[in-house]
Design a protein around this motif. Sequence first.
Motif, mmCIF file in Angstrom:
data_model
loop_
_atom_site.group_PDB
_atom_site.id
_atom_site.type_symbol
_atom_site.label_atom_id
_atom_site.label_comp_id
_atom_site.label_asym_id
_atom_site.label_seq_id
_atom_site.Cartn_x
_atom_site.Cartn_y
_atom_site.Cartn_z
ATOM 1 N N ILE B 138 0.845 -1.199 0.000
ATOM 2 C CA ILE B 138 0.000 0.000 0.000
ATOM 3 C C ILE B 138 0.879 1.248 0.000
ATOM 4 O O ILE B 138 1.696 1.423 0.888
ATOM 5 N N PRO B 139 0.718 2.099 -1.001
ATOM 6 C CA PRO B 139 1.525 3.322 -1.036
ATOM 7 C C PRO B 139 0.995 4.369 -0.057
ATOM 8 O O PRO B 139 -0.129 4.263 0.429
ATOM 9 N N ASP B 140 1.823 5.357 0.212
ATOM 10 C CA ASP B 140 1.451 6.383 1.198
ATOM 11 C C ASP B 140 0.180 7.125 0.817
ATOM 12 O O ASP B 140 -0.515 7.646 1.683
ATOM 13 N N TRP B 141 -0.105 7.214 -0.457
ATOM 14 C CA TRP B 141 -1.240 8.048 -0.865
ATOM 15 C C TRP B 141 -2.518 7.250 -1.049
ATOM 16 O O TRP B 141 -3.544 7.802 -1.427
ATOM 17 N N ALA B 142 -2.486 5.959 -0.787
ATOM 18 C CA ALA B 142 -3.731 5.186 -0.809
ATOM 19 C C ALA B 142 -4.432 5.385 0.521
ATOM 20 O O ALA B 142 -3.900 5.990 1.436
ATOM 21 N N GLY B 143 -5.626 4.850 0.613
ATOM 22 C CA GLY B 143 -6.077 4.708 1.958
ATOM 23 C C GLY B 143 -7.440 5.172 2.349
ATOM 24 O O GLY B 143 -8.209 5.641 1.536
ATOM 25 N N LEU B 144 -7.694 5.016 3.617
ATOM 26 C CA LEU B 144 -8.961 5.367 4.221
ATOM 27 C C LEU B 144 -10.108 4.586 3.578
ATOM 28 O O LEU B 144 -11.071 5.141 3.081
ATOM 29 N N THR B 145 -9.932 3.297 3.567
ATOM 30 C CA THR B 145 -10.958 2.360 3.095
ATOM 31 C C THR B 145 -11.178 1.310 4.167
ATOM 32 O O THR B 145 -11.045 0.123 3.905
ATOM 33 N N PRO B 146 -11.512 1.743 5.381
ATOM 34 C CA PRO B 146 -11.608 0.789 6.491
ATOM 35 C C PRO B 146 -12.739 -0.200 6.291
ATOM 36 O O PRO B 146 -13.759 0.120 5.686
ATOM 37 N N THR B 147 -12.557 -1.386 6.822
ATOM 38 C CA THR B 147 -13.608 -2.410 6.751
ATOM 39 C C THR B 147 -14.069 -2.816 8.147
ATOM 40 O O THR B 147 -14.647 -3.875 8.318
ATOM 41 N N ASN B 148 -13.784 -1.985 9.127
ATOM 42 C CA ASN B 148 -14.374 -2.201 10.447
ATOM 43 C C ASN B 148 -14.572 -0.849 11.117
ATOM 44 O O ASN B 148 -14.025 0.165 10.688
ATOM 45 N N SER B 149 -15.392 -0.835 12.168
ATOM 46 C CA SER B 149 -15.781 0.438 12.795
ATOM 47 C C SER B 149 -14.576 1.136 13.420
ATOM 48 O O SER B 149 -14.457 2.366 13.348
ATOM 49 N N TYR B 150 -13.697 0.379 14.031
ATOM 50 C CA TYR B 150 -12.493 0.967 14.630
ATOM 51 C C TYR B 150 -11.701 1.730 13.567
ATOM 52 O O TYR B 150 -11.315 2.887 13.760
ATOM 53 N N GLY B 151 -11.493 1.102 12.424
ATOM 54 C CA GLY B 151 -10.756 1.756 11.348
ATOM 55 C C GLY B 151 -11.487 2.969 10.806
ATOM 56 O O GLY B 151 -10.871 3.996 10.495
ATOM 57 N N ALA B 152 -12.812 2.868 10.697
ATOM 58 C CA ALA B 152 -13.591 4.006 10.197
ATOM 59 C C ALA B 152 -13.484 5.182 11.157
ATOM 60 O O ALA B 152 -13.348 6.345 10.741
ATOM 61 N N GLN B 153 -13.527 4.886 12.453
ATOM 62 C CA GLN B 153 -13.453 5.959 13.452
ATOM 63 C C GLN B 153 -12.051 6.571 13.480
ATOM 64 O O GLN B 153 -11.901 7.797 13.601
ATOM 65 N N LYS B 154 -11.028 5.753 13.362
ATOM 66 C CA LYS B 154 -9.660 6.288 13.312
ATOM 67 C C LYS B 154 -9.469 7.139 12.057
ATOM 68 O O LYS B 154 -8.828 8.192 12.093
ATOM 69 N N ALA B 155 -9.994 6.668 10.948
ATOM 70 C CA ALA B 155 -9.851 7.411 9.690
ATOM 71 C C ALA B 155 -10.543 8.767 9.780
ATOM 72 O O ALA B 155 -9.998 9.791 9.342
ATOM 73 N N ALA B 156 -11.734 8.789 10.356
ATOM 74 C CA ALA B 156 -12.437 10.062 10.524
ATOM 75 C C ALA B 156 -11.652 10.977 11.468
ATOM 76 O O ALA B 156 -11.583 12.197 11.253
ATOM 77 N N GLY B 157 -11.038 10.403 12.484
ATOM 78 C CA GLY B 157 -10.186 11.182 13.385
ATOM 79 C C GLY B 157 -9.002 11.790 12.651
ATOM 80 O O GLY B 157 -8.660 12.964 12.840
ATOM 81 N N GLU B 158 -8.380 10.998 11.793
ATOM 82 C CA GLU B 158 -7.277 11.512 10.967
ATOM 83 C C GLU B 158 -7.710 12.716 10.132
ATOM 84 O O GLU B 158 -6.986 13.695 10.004
ATOM 85 N N LEU B 159 -8.890 12.584 9.526
ATOM 86 C CA LEU B 159 -9.389 13.668 8.668
ATOM 87 C C LEU B 159 -9.586 14.943 9.472
ATOM 88 O O LEU B 159 -9.243 16.034 9.022
ATOM 89 N N MET B 160 -10.168 14.788 10.668
ATOM 90 C CA MET B 160 -10.366 15.972 11.508
ATOM 91 C C MET B 160 -9.014 16.552 11.915
ATOM 92 O O MET B 160 -8.807 17.772 11.845
ATOM 93 N N LEU B 161 -8.102 15.703 12.329
ATOM 94 C CA LEU B 161 -6.791 16.191 12.786
ATOM 95 C C LEU B 161 -6.088 16.957 11.668
ATOM 96 O O LEU B 161 -5.477 18.012 11.896
ATOM 97 N N ALA B 162 -6.181 16.427 10.456
ATOM 98 C CA ALA B 162 -5.547 17.105 9.319
ATOM 99 C C ALA B 162 -6.181 18.462 9.071
ATOM 100 O O ALA B 162 -5.497 19.457 8.805
ATOM 101 N N ASP B 163 -7.500 18.512 9.188
ATOM 102 C CA ASP B 163 -8.161 19.784 8.904
ATOM 103 C C ASP B 163 -7.914 20.789 10.024
ATOM 104 O O ASP B 163 -7.710 21.981 9.751
ATOM 105 N N TYR B 164 -7.920 20.348 11.268
ATOM 106 C CA TYR B 164 -7.595 21.248 12.388
ATOM 107 C C TYR B 164 -6.156 21.765 12.227
ATOM 108 O O TYR B 164 -5.870 22.914 12.581
#
Lengths: 327, 327
Positions: B138-164
């Motif tokens: 998986i390259p650095d620019w792929a991603g945020l395709t979680p297949t479980n709730s934990y991953g989805a929640q972490k991914a959404a957290g990443e998005l918020m952190l990046a925007d903040y």
Amino acid sequence: MRVLIIGGGGFLGQKLARRLAAAGELAGRAITALTLADLAPPAPVTGRVASQSLALDITDMAATGALIGAGHDVIYHLAAVVSGQAEAEFDLGMAVNLDGARHVFEGARALGAAEGSRPMVIFTSSIAVYGGELPEPIPDWAGLTPTNSYGAQKAAGELMLADYSRKGFLDGRALRLPTISIRPGKPNKAASSFMSSIFREPLQGEPAICPVSPDYTHWFLSPRACIENLVHAATIPDETWGPRRALALPGRTHRIGDMVEAMRRVAGDAPCELIRWQRDPEIESIVLGWKARLDPARALELGFVADASFEDNIRYFLEDDILPASH
Amino acid sequence: MRVLIIGGGGFLGQKLARRLAAAGELAGRAITALTLADLAPPAPVTGRVASQSLALDITDMAATGALIGAGHDVIYHLAAVVSGQAEAEFDLGMAVNLDGARHVFEGARALGAAEGSRPMVIFTSSIAVYGGELPEPIPDWAGLTPTNSYGAQKAAGELMLADYSRKGFLDGRALRLPTISIRPGKPNKAASSFMSSIFREPLQGEPAICPVSPDYTHWFLSPRACIENLVHAATIPDETWGPRRALALPGRTHRIGDMVEAMRRVAGDAPCELIRWQRDPEIESIVLGWKARLDPARALELGFVADASFEDNIRYFLEDDILPASH
């Protein structure tokens, strides 16, 4: 088939409502109820089915749950704070685009639990979820690297919708809309507003400002094709849609200067001369982060459509949004 | 330098606290305060600096804001509901992993506004943000395709952190942790729990169950290297880190059967015979969606580290977690 359009007062919501009312059916089932909700009650539409209109603020979790809980089979969630405003009013963007979406999804989840159903939720996301360093054309499996708050909020909404779908709470389908041009109505606070106004205003004899260079290149879809895609999204069987709930809609890559030339071919020189070219660093700081080239292979495979040329976008605007009003 | 560790009672939080207390500095600045917060006040640590411990429930927005508002320069946000539990208790996962992260980010934003600073927030995300059809490695620019709730929640957290971060509210850095092995302590509700317990328990003479086949292959990092990476994350200048706030940490791809053979080479046959192989479809349904091969080019470029071999992971566990306790 009971259909709810949240954001039913917006230009896409209104066009979708008119399209559904005229057809009287969606995905092969007769529409028995068509409800339009927005901050102010949307203009009603009529056809084979008449709509009812309601006021809804999706930042109000209880009100959103109550409206959705009244029972719907397909919920279109189109309501959003647009990109420029989400950037200027961060907390409002979070409240509407992130929390509001979650309230809609939670409402659908509760409805599904109460009815023993799995409501379909069709959510308009955006190519603003793409940004930064990505391969171009952007493949279906890249993504979620937004460079503005609107894109970040849409991306987080996509993630929630996918997880709610995977859990069986609802049947979510997220469409990453290209920039829609030519959008009817008035300029708005979207950073992309000019991408419609430089055509819409001149085609009606009014001046407009283009805040980027003619070389600015971006990814576009007409309102007409967008509506066809929103309708099509509801017709695809769940098993065909598969586990990836979000997809980039087809579009076309156009250079602003070439779009103006397309307008010239359709409508002559006069509108083109009404465009004043005056670059705006604030708008450029947002839109230069957006992407111009996508490879929407999955959407094409599923039968979604793009426009044939930007001349068509000009013609659709004249046919759908100017001629009806002048008759 | 005032350091706060949220999730300071967990195994990584405790190891990080001991590491920072022993060094007495972070990113070249003396640590003047080291605060550990968790649901129950974490065990205190001592060294060149002594910690203070506090109870904090991050689902409580006001309490989180008050604790963060007391003033910190670097905030490690390690607290989370783990994957298996987030799957079983969906609403709890949303409340802790998504809302809780947002409360932490909002607290840092308010602190920054009050102090005229831009607090650094180091957030542990996870390779659970990856799933579905992705190119491997998986390259650095792929991603945020979680297949479980934990991953989805972490991914959404990443998005918020990046925007903040982009908005200048804070200086956010998200690290996508590989599965950490060998994790000390007890089995937990993470679906990955067995990936430590099949080594940890046998190395201490206890039996353990392996719920997947020996061919299961995954992406691993030792606690020792993980802590070095968490410390390293605070040392990288903002301009070097750049606009993409999340990165996948280095790790190594290992097959479970090969990891057991590594344990045999370090610790002999006896521990290996304490593993009972008994597949568990529920655990497999989660972990088979996870990815085994990443190309963490960006992290390596920024100086983050992996382990040299799984034998090292075994040795680190014996040195760091077994020998100290038996002395």
